[in-house]
Enzyme design. Structure first.
Site, PDB file in Angstrom:
ATOM      1  N   HIS A 157       0.546   0.222  11.729  1.00  0.00           N
ATOM      2  CA  HIS A 157      -0.247  -0.845  11.133  1.00  0.00           C
ATOM      3  C   HIS A 157      -0.573  -1.888  12.183  1.00  0.00           C
ATOM      4  O   HIS A 157       0.085  -1.964  13.225  1.00  0.00           O
ATOM      5  CB  HIS A 157       0.517  -1.469   9.956  1.00  0.00           C
ATOM      6  CG  HIS A 157       0.381  -0.662   8.703  1.00  0.00           C
ATOM      7  ND1 HIS A 157       0.791  -1.094   7.482  1.00  0.00           N
ATOM      8  CD2 HIS A 157      -0.122   0.586   8.514  1.00  0.00           C
ATOM      9  CE1 HIS A 157       0.535  -0.167   6.575  1.00  0.00           C
ATOM     10  NE2 HIS A 157      -0.019   0.862   7.185  1.00  0.00           N
ATOM     11  N   GLU A 199      -0.071  -5.159  12.224  1.00  0.00           N
ATOM     12  CA  GLU A 199       1.046  -6.077  12.478  1.00  0.00           C
ATOM     13  C   GLU A 199       2.134  -5.372  13.279  1.00  0.00           C
ATOM     14  O   GLU A 199       2.735  -5.930  14.198  1.00  0.00           O
ATOM     15  CB  GLU A 199       1.623  -6.586  11.153  1.00  0.00           C
ATOM     16  CG  GLU A 199       0.580  -7.202  10.199  1.00  0.00           C
ATOM     17  CD  GLU A 199      -0.014  -6.197   9.225  1.00  0.00           C
ATOM     18  OE1 GLU A 199      -0.395  -5.082   9.647  1.00  0.00           O
ATOM     19  OE2 GLU A 199      -0.111  -6.522   8.039  1.00  0.00           O
ATOM     20  N   CYS A 220       1.641  -5.316   4.368  1.00  0.00           N
ATOM     21  CA  CYS A 220       1.973  -4.359   3.322  1.00  0.00           C
ATOM     22  C   CYS A 220       3.422  -4.513   2.889  1.00  0.00           C
ATOM     23  O   CYS A 220       4.282  -4.962   3.641  1.00  0.00           O
ATOM     24  CB  CYS A 220       1.737  -2.931   3.808  1.00  0.00           C
ATOM     25  SG  CYS A 220       2.882  -2.414   5.098  1.00  0.00           S
ATOM     26  N   CYS A 277       5.373  -3.794   6.626  1.00  0.00           N
ATOM     27  CA  CYS A 277       5.272  -4.908   7.570  1.00  0.00           C
ATOM     28  C   CYS A 277       5.977  -6.162   7.053  1.00  0.00           C
ATOM     29  O   CYS A 277       6.487  -6.950   7.854  1.00  0.00           O
ATOM     30  CB  CYS A 277       3.811  -5.186   7.885  1.00  0.00           C
ATOM     31  SG  CYS A 277       3.036  -3.786   8.722  1.00  0.00           S
TER      32      CYS A 277
HETATM   33  N1  LIG Z   1      -1.709  -5.171   6.212  1.00  0.00           N
HETATM   34  C1  LIG Z   1      -2.059  -3.898   6.536  1.00  0.00           C
HETATM   35  N2  LIG Z   1      -2.177  -3.576   7.851  1.00  0.00           N
HETATM   36  C2  LIG Z   1      -2.566  -2.317   8.223  1.00  0.00           C
HETATM   37  O1  LIG Z   1      -2.705  -2.045   9.418  1.00  0.00           O
HETATM   38  C3  LIG Z   1      -2.830  -1.334   7.206  1.00  0.00           C
HETATM   39  N3  LIG Z   1      -3.248  -0.068   7.557  1.00  0.00           N
HETATM   40  C4  LIG Z   1      -2.666  -1.715   5.857  1.00  0.00           C
HETATM   41  N4  LIG Z   1      -2.888  -0.791   4.900  1.00  0.00           N
HETATM   42  C5  LIG Z   1      -2.206  -0.898   3.621  1.00  0.00           C
HETATM   43  C6  LIG Z   1      -2.333   0.416   2.859  1.00  0.00           C
HETATM   44  O2  LIG Z   1      -1.704   0.235   1.606  1.00  0.00           O
HETATM   45  C7  LIG Z   1      -1.615   1.562   3.611  1.00  0.00           C
HETATM   46  O3  LIG Z   1      -2.130   1.765   4.887  1.00  0.00           O
HETATM   47  C8  LIG Z   1      -1.834   2.843   2.811  1.00  0.00           C
HETATM   48  O4  LIG Z   1      -1.090   2.726   1.624  1.00  0.00           O
HETATM   49  C9  LIG Z   1      -1.346   4.059   3.581  1.00  0.00           C
HETATM   50  O5  LIG Z   1       0.010   3.876   3.873  1.00  0.00           O
HETATM   51  P1  LIG Z   1       0.494   4.264   5.353  1.00  0.00           P
HETATM   52  O6  LIG Z   1      -0.196   3.307   6.276  1.00  0.00           O
HETATM   53  O7  LIG Z   1       0.077   5.690   5.602  1.00  0.00           O
HETATM   54  O8  LIG Z   1       1.987   4.058   5.315  1.00  0.00           O
HETATM   55  N5  LIG Z   1      -2.276  -2.992   5.535  1.00  0.00           N
HETATM   56 ZN   LIG Z   2       1.837  -2.774   7.081  1.00  0.00          ZN
END
Ligand SMILES: Nc1nc(=O)c(N)c(NC[C@H](O)[C@H](O)[C@H](O)COP(=O)(O)O)[nH]1
Ligand SMILES: [Zn+2]
Length: 173
Positions: free
Chosen positions: A58, A60, A95, A105
């Site tokens: 992600h 963060e 998240c 995160c």
């Molecule tokens: N704050 C935040 N920063 C990120 O860089 C990102 N990709 C998400 N995304 C939230 C989203 O809910 C999740 O990316 C999906 O639920 C897939 O989950 P995974 O990443 O595969 O664990 N949220």
């Molecule tokens: Zn996250």
């Protein structure tokens, strides 16, 4: 004050644009800043975007991985190295639930503590709340606030942030 938050949210958004669009997550950008310094610019410590660092990372998380490299420490010890007044800007709220095996995160942020136990990240500035597409309601904000970390919305970038975040999604979604 506001123009500084806009400056860093705009920077986080420019980072989000670098993320390779995918239908299974959002393209997010983040940056960490030391806000304890008196000058208006503060200190940019690191940036990050979704999938920047190796693995299903992600924004963060990428930011923290790069910070740990910057300070030559393990990610879990980063809290002892961050300067006073460290804050995080992220285009989408951190998240609180991830796919199996990945630490959310919010837990990463809560894990960053100083030796005296204080949270190392004092404030989290967010551009948008997380849409409920993947994990339903994101309860992360409450957990951060209960730990004394202010979660501050920086308005004005919602549309751009969401269009970048969902670039990999079918329009019909
Ligand atoms: N704050 C935040 N920063 C990120 O860089 C990102 N990709 C998400 N995304 C939230 C989203 O809910 C999740 O990316 C999906 O639920 C897939 O989950 P995974 O990443 O595969 O664990 N949220
Ligand atoms: Zn996250």
């Amino acid at each position: 004050e506001d123009e500084r938050h806009e400056h860093y949210m705009r920077l986080a958004l420019s980072e989000a644009r670098k993320s390779p669009p995918k239908p299974t997550n959002f393209c997010v950008g983040a940056c960490s800043v030391a806000s304890g310094l008196q000058n208006t610019e503060g200190d940019l410590l690191a940036t990050g975007y979704t999938l920047e660092c190796e693995g299903n990372t992600h924004a963060e998380q990428s930011c923290f991985i790069k910070l740990a490299a910057l300070y030559g420490c393990k990610e879990e010890d980063l809290g002892e190295h961050l300067p006073e007044g460290a804050v995080l800007y992220t285009t989408m709220e951190p998240c609180n639930k991830r796919s199996v095996g990945n630490t959310p995160c919010v837990d990463r942020i809560l894990g960053l503590r100083r030796r005296d136990g204080r949270q190392a990240i004092e404030k989290v500035y967010v551009g948008v709340s997380e849409p409920e597409k993947f994990v339903g309601v994101n309860e992360g904000r409450k957990r951060l606030e209960e730990a004394g970390i202010a979660v501050v919305h920086v308005p004005g970038f919602e549309e751009e942030i969401l269009s970048v975040a969902t670039a990999g999604h079918d329009k019909s979604d």
